[in-house]
Each structure stands twice: as C-alpha cells, then as structure tokens.
Design a protein around this motif. Structure first.
Motif, mmCIF file in Angstrom:
data_model
loop_
_atom_site.group_PDB
_atom_site.id
_atom_site.type_symbol
_atom_site.label_atom_id
_atom_site.label_comp_id
_atom_site.label_asym_id
_atom_site.label_seq_id
_atom_site.Cartn_x
_atom_site.Cartn_y
_atom_site.Cartn_z
ATOM 1 N N ASP A 32 21.178 3.584 -7.428
ATOM 2 C CA ASP A 32 21.761 2.787 -8.508
ATOM 3 C C ASP A 32 23.242 3.103 -8.719
ATOM 4 O O ASP A 32 23.868 2.554 -9.625
ATOM 5 N N ARG A 34 24.890 5.773 -9.928
ATOM 6 C CA ARG A 34 25.147 6.183 -11.303
ATOM 7 C C ARG A 34 24.868 7.672 -11.466
ATOM 8 O O ARG A 34 24.137 8.294 -10.682
ATOM 9 N N SER A 49 27.443 4.547 -15.629
ATOM 10 C CA SER A 49 27.802 3.745 -14.467
ATOM 11 C C SER A 49 29.231 4.047 -14.036
ATOM 12 O O SER A 49 30.009 4.670 -14.766
#
Length: 227
Positions: A32, A34, A49
């Motif tokens: 992801d 992140r 993020s």
C-alpha cells in the motif's frame, strides 16, 4: 545526515518496536506504499501515506479544552435571509476599494433580525457550538450589541416551538471598513447530529451599549463545534 536505517535493515513489513512493553510498532507496507502504526499484536491502528494523509483507526480525539474544526459550516450574506417580522436590509452588493462583497444591513435605531438555516453534520457530538459573526460598517465607529439565538429541531419535532438558546455580545468597530469578528458560544436545546439548526442574528439597536450610529453590515457567519 546519514540514514539511520538502510533499505535492507528496514525492508517491507519489518517492525520497529517502541515502548517497554512492546506497546507500539512502526513498519513500512510496500503493498500500500505507506508507513503503518501497529499495536503490540501487530494489528494496524493507523497509517501515513506518501501524500502526508494520516488515518487513525480509532478516530481523532482532542483535549477537553480544545477547539477544533473537524467540521465547519459557513454562510455569506447571500445565504442569510431578513426575518419577515423584523427584517434587516439586503443582501446588498458592495463595491469598495479593492473589495467586492454582499452584506445584510442592520439599522442603528431599530432592532432588526436575519436568519440562516443549516443542518448539523453527523460528526457533531453534542455540546457547545461556536458561531463567528463577520461584519463591518462603511462609516463611523462604536459598539454594536449583537444577539445570537439558536434552536434545533429533530425528526418529527414541532418546528413552531419557541425554545431557543440566546447569547448577547457587545463588539466594537474601531474604524470604518474594518473587518470585525464577534464570537458566540451557545448550546441549543435539542442539538444533535443530523438536526435542523436555525440561527437568528439580531442587532439590539435600542440597547444603551449600542453606540454605532450607522448601519452594521453583516458579511457572513462561520459555525464550528467546541470540544
């Protein structure tokens, strides 16, 4: 400054453990893209993020004395309406040096009223509301006594009920065309998420403390929650 961790030392899903009891863990999730905050069992409780957006699984809580603007409702003079029983003037288009705007105009000798209707959002958790009233005058200086009334109506409630919460504030205009912000803190009866809130703004012109001898010109309002 040299890197504290290299890619090989801090690769995908490796955790940095924080706290004496392994209370928190930080890890990078390449799937992801992140940075994750995890609990002692490695469950994700928040993430950041690459765009700088922080998401917390349990929501965001501020201290008991804090004021936040996690939600905000605003309305300029064009979204406010003169009250039929004691109408103020306007909305009036204004064009002064370097500034164009609309105002509602409150007389210096007669009590006049405007209102605005809003709906409290799902994020509202009850308690005090803070209303900021923005206004000016095109000439003169002196005090204006502003009165803010708020009343809430939920589903299936009687909308003609008179119950309301009121606060009066005296605010000073120091010079013509200065922007003034007058703040009210009010807890309307029955206020809750997803209820209809009616806000009435009145100039108490015949009050002895109201000394501005010209129209007071309301530009708009801003509504937030006090935590």
């Amino acid at each position: 400054m040299p890197n504290i961790f290299s890619d090989s030392q801090f690769s995908d899903d490796k955790e940095i453990i924080l706290g004496d009891g392994n209370d928190f863990r930080i890890a990078y999730d390449s799937a992801d893209n992140r940075l994750e905050i995890r609990d002692s069992a490695s469950a994700v409780i928040g993430h950041l993020s690459t765009a700088g957006v922080l998401t917390l699984a349990g929501g965001l809580t501020l201290g008991s004395s804090a004021t936040h603007k996690l939600w905000m409702i605003d309305a300029d003079a064009r979204r406010m309406f003169p009250d039929p029983d004691a109408p103020c003037g306007g909305p009036t288009a204004r064009a002064i040096t370097n500034c164009d705007f609309h105002t509602l105009d409150f007389d210096a000798s007669t009590d006049e009223v405007a209102y605005v209707n809003v709906f409290l959002p799902p994020q509202y958790s009850g308690g005090q509301l803070k209303l900021e009233l923005y206004w000016t005058a095109l000439s003169g200086s002196g005090n204006v006594v502003w009165v803010c009334d708020m009343k809430c109506r939920a589903h299936d409630a009687v909308i003609t009920a008179a119950s309301r919460a009121t606060q009066s504030v005296t605010s000073t205009l120091t010079a013509a065309n200065n922007l003034q912000r007058t703040e009210f803190t009010v807890t309307p009866n029955g206020a809750a998420a997803n209820t209809w809130l009616q806000i009435l703004i009145r100039r108490d012109a015949d009050n002895g403390s109201d000394t501005l001898a010209v129209d007071a010109n309301v530009i708009g309002i801003n509504l937030t929650q006090v935590q």
